[in-house]
Enzyme design. Structure first.
Site, PDB file in Angstrom:
ATOM      1  N   LYS A 158     -83.109 137.242  13.870  1.00 30.50           N
ATOM      2  CA  LYS A 158     -82.386 138.547  13.346  1.00 30.50           C
ATOM      3  C   LYS A 158     -83.010 139.703  13.607  1.00 30.50           C
ATOM      4  O   LYS A 158     -84.108 140.096  12.627  1.00 30.50           O
ATOM      5  CB  LYS A 158     -81.866 138.195  11.802  1.00 30.50           C
ATOM      6  CG  LYS A 158     -80.784 139.092  11.275  1.00 30.50           C
ATOM      7  CD  LYS A 158     -80.306 138.420  10.256  1.00 30.50           C
ATOM      8  CE  LYS A 158     -79.435 139.263   9.370  1.00 30.50           C
ATOM      9  NZ  LYS A 158     -78.381 139.996   9.980  1.00 30.50           N
TER      10      LYS A 158
HETATM   11  N1  PMP Z   1     -73.935 136.919  13.316  1.00 29.15           N
HETATM   12  C1  PMP Z   1     -74.440 138.192  13.348  1.00 29.15           C
HETATM   13  C2  PMP Z   1     -74.564 138.822  14.496  1.00 29.15           C
HETATM   14  C3  PMP Z   1     -75.102 138.751  11.880  1.00 29.15           C
HETATM   15  O1  PMP Z   1     -75.679 139.972  12.083  1.00 29.15           O
HETATM   16  C4  PMP Z   1     -74.802 138.012  10.911  1.00 29.15           C
HETATM   17  C5  PMP Z   1     -75.405 138.753   9.476  1.00 29.15           C
HETATM   18  N2  PMP Z   1     -74.793 139.949   9.151  1.00 29.15           N
HETATM   19  C6  PMP Z   1     -74.002 136.883  10.935  1.00 29.15           C
HETATM   20  C7  PMP Z   1     -73.667 136.455  11.973  1.00 29.15           C
HETATM   21  C8  PMP Z   1     -73.665 136.070   9.361  1.00 29.15           C
HETATM   22  O2  PMP Z   1     -75.004 135.432   8.894  1.00 29.15           O
HETATM   23  P1  PMP Z   1     -75.318 135.301   7.273  1.00 29.15           P
HETATM   24  O3  PMP Z   1     -74.005 134.394   7.054  1.00 29.15           O
HETATM   25  O4  PMP Z   1     -76.370 134.645   7.362  1.00 29.15           O
HETATM   26  O5  PMP Z   1     -75.046 136.554   6.687  1.00 29.15           O
END
Ligand code: PMP
Length: 290
Positions: free
Chosen positions: A151
């Protein structure tokens, strides 16, 4: 007292919360981040987010100077200082200040930033009526080049996809892998329900392994669904019984059409609604208290 922002162990007023223009987070998107939520003084899945942050940092050889335990404490302290019961938390670690070249060895100290703010809720209509999705030409980053499981602060891939959706009158984009399989949306994971199975793209295809994705899979098992990670095509989506997205900010959002193909009966599906209810319950339970 206004909002205070944590930067490297100190608190700053919002207007004074600044980092250097020589920070490689700004110059190159060289850094990692997390988006986290708290519900009624419970930080939802905090340990999981911290784990992913440190794994993202490890992936780019970014050394976070404080331990996971101290990071958790810093998040909790910042929430308490700002007296926020329900919050959206943005945790950022940048490579830090270097020179104008790429060389990360020039950046001596990674910067740690914690922003806690009031949560901006999505309109209620989205959850009642469901979301219309459009697919976009820009593929998700190929995992061999920049693995979406990291991320990172470089979100241009996702922003380009968002622009493509907006350009044709849609709010959210569904992205494919470079080979044409279903990947994820710009900031959310995708699920379908077909014949009682809950199916989501496998993480090896090149997606972010969402924390909310994990929660939805756990709930799915709990309510007796068969839960699978698999390779999905556009056709699998078009012929799904139900479809929904998951993400920290959005939680669980029903999807009612994709590229103008109506999913199910065009309304949020029964199983999706059950998952949404169970998700709400888990936000009251699965977190770190402050
Ligand atoms: N995919 C992407 C590209 C993201 O940036 C996020 C988080 N905003 C998610 C999926 C969802 O992840 P999470 O459930 O950990 O927020």
């Amino acid at each position: 007292m206004g909002l205070k922002v944590y930067i490297n162990g100190e608190y700053f007023d919002k207007k004074d919360a600044k980092i250097s223009v020589f920070d490689h987070g700004l110059l190159y998107g060289d850094g990692v981040f997390e988006g986290i939520r708290s519900y009624n003084r419970l930080v939802f899945k905090l340990e999981e987010h911290i784990q992913r942050l440190y794994e993202s940092a490890h992936g780019i050889m970014l050394d976070i100077a404080i331990s996971r335990k101290d990071m958790i404490k810093a998040v909790i302290d910042t929430l308490n200082l700002n007296k926020l019961d329900d919050a959206y938390i943005r945790l950022i670690v940048t490579r830090g200040i270097g020179d104008l070249g790429l060389d990360p060895r020039k950046c001596k100290d990674a910067a740690i930033i914690i922003i806690t703010d009031k949560i901006q809720l999505y309109p209620e209509k989205l959850y009642k009526e469901g979301l219309r999705l459009i697919t976009v030409p820009t593929p998700r980053n190929i995992p061999e080049a920049l693995n979406p499981q990291i991320k990172s602060l470089n979100y241009l891939n996702n922003i380009l996809a968002k622009i493509e959706a907006i350009n044709v009158g849609y709010e959210e984009a569904l992205m494919f892998t470079a080979s044409g399989y279903v990947a994820e949306c710009t900031g959310d994971n995708i699920f379908i329900i077909k014949d009682g199975s809950l199916i989501t793209p496998s993480s090896y295809l090149g997606i972010l392994k969402g924390i909310t994705r994990g929660v939805a899979m756990d709930i799915g098992k709990k309510i007796g669904l068969e839960v699978k990670e698999d390779v999905l095509t556009r056709h699998n989506l078009f012929t799904a019984d139900e479809c929904f997205l998951t993400g920290t900010a959005a939680e669980i959002v029903p999807v009612v059409s994709i590229e103008k193909r109506i999913i199910g009966n065009g309304k949020p599906g029964k199983i999706t609604l059950a998952l949404m209810r169970e998700f709400k319950e888990s936000t009251k339970r699965d977190g770190v208290k402050y």
